[in-house]
Design a protein around this motif. Structure first.
Motif, PDB file in Angstrom:
ATOM      1  N   GLU A  70      16.986  33.694   9.018  1.00 50.50           N
ATOM      2  CA  GLU A  70      15.585  33.497   9.409  1.00 50.50           C
ATOM      3  C   GLU A  70      14.720  34.477   8.637  1.00 50.50           C
ATOM      4  OE1 GLU A  70      15.516  33.994  13.659  1.00 50.50           O
ATOM      5  OE2 GLU A  70      16.379  32.011  13.991  1.00 50.50           O
ATOM      6  N   TRP A  71      13.509  34.050   8.291  1.00 52.36           N
ATOM      7  CA  TRP A  71      12.597  34.916   7.565  1.00 52.36           C
ATOM      8  C   TRP A  71      11.166  34.578   7.926  1.00 52.36           C
ATOM      9  CZ3 TRP A  71      15.559  31.107   5.274  1.00 52.36           C
ATOM     10  CH2 TRP A  71      14.857  29.999   4.801  1.00 52.36           C
ATOM     11  N   GLY A  72      10.267  35.499   7.574  1.00 53.96           N
ATOM     12  CA  GLY A  72       8.847  35.271   7.789  1.00 53.96           C
ATOM     13  C   GLY A  72       8.047  36.489   7.379  1.00 53.96           C
ATOM     14  N   THR A  73       6.749  36.314   7.297  1.00 50.18           N
ATOM     15  CA  THR A  73       5.886  37.430   6.934  1.00 50.18           C
ATOM     16  C   THR A  73       5.845  38.430   8.083  1.00 50.18           C
ATOM     17  OG1 THR A  73       4.008  36.093   7.638  1.00 50.18           O
ATOM     18  CG2 THR A  73       4.433  36.189   5.292  1.00 50.18           C
ATOM     19  N   ARG A  74       5.687  39.703   7.737  1.00 47.11           N
ATOM     20  CA  ARG A  74       5.707  40.771   8.737  1.00 47.11           C
ATOM     21  C   ARG A  74       4.387  40.906   9.476  1.00 47.11           C
ATOM     22  NH1 ARG A  74       7.904  46.130   6.011  1.00 47.11           N
ATOM     23  NH2 ARG A  74       8.324  44.876   4.183  1.00 47.11           N
ATOM     24  N   GLU A  75       3.301  41.100   8.747  1.00 51.19           N
ATOM     25  CA  GLU A  75       2.038  41.398   9.411  1.00 51.19           C
ATOM     26  C   GLU A  75       1.162  40.177   9.668  1.00 51.19           C
ATOM     27  OE1 GLU A  75       1.933  43.835   6.329  1.00 51.19           O
ATOM     28  OE2 GLU A  75       3.241  45.215   7.409  1.00 51.19           O
ATOM     29  N   GLN A  76       1.041  39.328   8.655  1.00 47.32           N
ATOM     30  CA  GLN A  76       0.085  38.226   8.751  1.00 47.32           C
ATOM     31  C   GLN A  76       0.563  37.060   9.603  1.00 47.32           C
ATOM     32  OE1 GLN A  76       1.507  39.354   5.938  1.00 47.32           O
ATOM     33  NE2 GLN A  76      -0.004  39.790   4.377  1.00 47.32           N
ATOM     34  N   GLY A  77       1.841  36.801   9.621  1.00 43.00           N
ATOM     35  CA  GLY A  77       2.332  35.627  10.334  1.00 43.00           C
ATOM     36  C   GLY A  77       1.939  34.335   9.663  1.00 43.00           C
ATOM     37  N   ASP A  78       1.858  34.355   8.312  1.00 41.10           N
ATOM     38  CA  ASP A  78       1.420  33.181   7.558  1.00 41.10           C
ATOM     39  C   ASP A  78       2.477  32.087   7.496  1.00 41.10           C
ATOM     40  OD1 ASP A  78      -0.958  34.500   6.995  1.00 41.10           O
ATOM     41  OD2 ASP A  78      -0.169  35.343   5.135  1.00 41.10           O
ATOM     42  N   TYR A  79       3.740  32.496   7.393  1.00 44.21           N
ATOM     43  CA  TYR A  79       4.802  31.502   7.288  1.00 44.21           C
ATOM     44  C   TYR A  79       6.090  32.057   7.870  1.00 44.21           C
ATOM     45  CZ  TYR A  79       6.939  34.010   3.395  1.00 44.21           C
ATOM     46  OH  TYR A  79       7.555  34.963   2.625  1.00 44.21           O
ATOM     47  N   ALA A  80       6.998  31.133   8.148  1.00 40.30           N
ATOM     48  CA  ALA A  80       8.333  31.486   8.628  1.00 40.30           C
ATOM     49  C   ALA A  80       9.277  30.377   8.177  1.00 40.30           C
ATOM     50  CB  ALA A  80       8.353  31.617  10.150  1.00 40.30           C
ATOM     51  N   GLY A  81      10.547  30.695   8.181  1.00 44.68           N
ATOM     52  CA  GLY A  81      11.515  29.683   7.799  1.00 44.68           C
ATOM     53  C   GLY A  81      12.900  30.045   8.272  1.00 44.68           C
ATOM     54  N   TRP A  82      13.787  29.096   8.129  1.00 40.84           N
ATOM     55  CA  TRP A  82      15.187  29.336   8.468  1.00 40.84           C
ATOM     56  C   TRP A  82      16.077  28.446   7.624  1.00 40.84           C
ATOM     57  CZ3 TRP A  82      17.251  24.826  10.238  1.00 40.84           C
ATOM     58  CH2 TRP A  82      16.443  23.969  10.988  1.00 40.84           C
ATOM     59  N   LEU A  83      17.323  28.903   7.486  1.00 40.94           N
ATOM     60  CA  LEU A  83      18.365  28.143   6.817  1.00 40.94           C
ATOM     61  C   LEU A  83      19.551  28.120   7.759  1.00 40.94           C
ATOM     62  CD1 LEU A  83      19.595  28.225   3.217  1.00 40.94           C
ATOM     63  CD2 LEU A  83      21.230  28.775   5.021  1.00 40.94           C
ATOM     64  N   GLN A  84      20.094  26.947   7.987  1.00 40.35           N
ATOM     65  CA  GLN A  84      21.234  26.774   8.898  1.00 40.35           C
ATOM     66  C   GLN A  84      22.373  26.097   8.147  1.00 40.35           C
ATOM     67  OE1 GLN A  84      21.223  27.517  12.502  1.00 40.35           O
ATOM     68  NE2 GLN A  84      23.395  27.393  11.999  1.00 40.35           N
ATOM     69  N   VAL A  85      23.570  26.678   8.259  1.00 38.90           N
ATOM     70  CA  VAL A  85      24.756  26.096   7.652  1.00 38.90           C
ATOM     71  C   VAL A  85      25.641  25.555   8.768  1.00 38.90           C
ATOM     72  CG1 VAL A  85      26.772  26.480   6.186  1.00 38.90           C
ATOM     73  CG2 VAL A  85      24.668  27.782   5.769  1.00 38.90           C
ATOM     74  N   ALA A  86      26.105  24.328   8.612  1.00 37.78           N
ATOM     75  CA  ALA A  86      26.984  23.714   9.610  1.00 37.78           C
ATOM     76  C   ALA A  86      28.164  23.057   8.911  1.00 37.78           C
ATOM     77  CB  ALA A  86      26.221  22.667  10.421  1.00 37.78           C
ATOM     78  N   GLY A  87      29.357  23.277   9.447  1.00 38.46           N
ATOM     79  CA  GLY A  87      30.538  22.605   8.926  1.00 38.46           C
ATOM     80  C   GLY A  87      30.528  21.146   9.349  1.00 38.46           C
ATOM     81  N   ILE A  88      30.909  20.270   8.418  1.00 41.52           N
ATOM     82  CA  ILE A  88      30.930  18.840   8.749  1.00 41.52           C
ATOM     83  C   ILE A  88      32.318  18.252   8.527  1.00 41.52           C
ATOM     84  CG2 ILE A  88      28.465  18.448   8.423  1.00 41.52           C
ATOM     85  CD1 ILE A  88      29.093  17.369   5.622  1.00 41.52           C
ATOM     86  N   GLY A  89      33.328  19.125   8.426  1.00 46.27           N
ATOM     87  CA  GLY A  89      34.703  18.657   8.263  1.00 46.27           C
ATOM     88  C   GLY A  89      35.081  18.456   6.815  1.00 46.27           C
ATOM     89  N   SER A  90      36.372  18.346   6.577  1.00 51.61           N
ATOM     90  CA  SER A  90      36.926  18.113   5.236  1.00 51.61           C
ATOM     91  C   SER A  90      36.474  19.155   4.226  1.00 51.61           C
ATOM     92  CB  SER A  90      36.566  16.714   4.740  1.00 51.61           C
ATOM     93  OG  SER A  90      37.072  15.743   5.608  1.00 51.61           O
ATOM     94  N   GLY A  91      36.237  20.386   4.676  1.00 51.14           N
ATOM     95  CA  GLY A  91      35.841  21.452   3.760  1.00 51.14           C
ATOM     96  C   GLY A  91      34.431  21.355   3.240  1.00 51.14           C
ATOM     97  N   ALA A  92      33.586  20.585   3.888  1.00 50.19           N
ATOM     98  CA  ALA A  92      32.199  20.421   3.454  1.00 50.19           C
ATOM     99  C   ALA A  92      31.247  21.030   4.482  1.00 50.19           C
ATOM    100  CB  ALA A  92      31.869  18.942   3.249  1.00 50.19           C
ATOM    101  N   SER A  93      30.017  21.253   4.042  1.00 49.94           N
ATOM    102  CA  SER A  93      28.987  21.839   4.892  1.00 49.94           C
ATOM    103  C   SER A  93      27.670  21.105   4.695  1.00 49.94           C
ATOM    104  CB  SER A  93      28.760  23.307   4.514  1.00 49.94           C
ATOM    105  OG  SER A  93      29.946  24.031   4.609  1.00 49.94           O
TER     106      SER A  93
END
Length: 137
Positions: A70-93
């Motif tokens: 997760e990330w985002g601006t510290r003071e201004q609160g202009d933007y935020a985001g996230w990256l999520q990794v999930a396993g889907i089987g057979s060695g893939a994500s």
């Protein structure tokens, strides 16, 4: 407020994908080319944007047990985001990236955001492939 989200399947274990994505020293390898992250005292980072030649104080947190960044601006609160990794089987994500822009002046627009997210996910996949191909033998 504007929100954008893109996903991509990657042929690697979720742990391998997460480790590559969460490595602060390698973020520049997959983030949009105009953004550069400089680590400070965790979770603090500074993001430099080439387009504006500005540095923005931000936060970056990697939750290994949740395979989430997760990330985002510290003071201004202009933007935020996230990256999520999930396993889907057979060695893939499946990797999903989400961005939220709370200030319209920071919103690049739907097409630019979509293109940047797709490009970043493609570069992350290339980094993961390079790393996993290099350790396979």
């Amino acid at each position: 407020m504007s929100e954008y989200e893109r996903s991509r399947t990657m042929p690697a274990q979720p742990e391998q994908v997460f480790e590559q994505a969460a490595d602060v020293g390698r973020l520049d390898a997959w983030l949009p080319g105009a953004l550069h992250v400089h680590a400070e005292e965790p979770p603090a980072v500074t993001v430099h944007e080439d387009r504006t030649d500005q540095d923005t104080p931000a936060l970056l947190r990697a939750e290994r047990d949740q395979m989430r960044i997760e990330w985002g601006t510290r003071e201004q609160g202009d933007y935020a985001g996230w990256l999520q990794v999930a396993g889907i089987g057979s060695g893939a994500s499946e990797v999903t990236v989400h961005l939220s822009f709370f200030d319209d002046s920071h919103d690049p627009g739907e097409r630019a955001a979509r293109d940047a997210l797709d490009s970043s996910l493609r570069r992350l996949e290339e980094q993961v492939r390079t790393r996993t191909d290099g350790t396979a033998g």
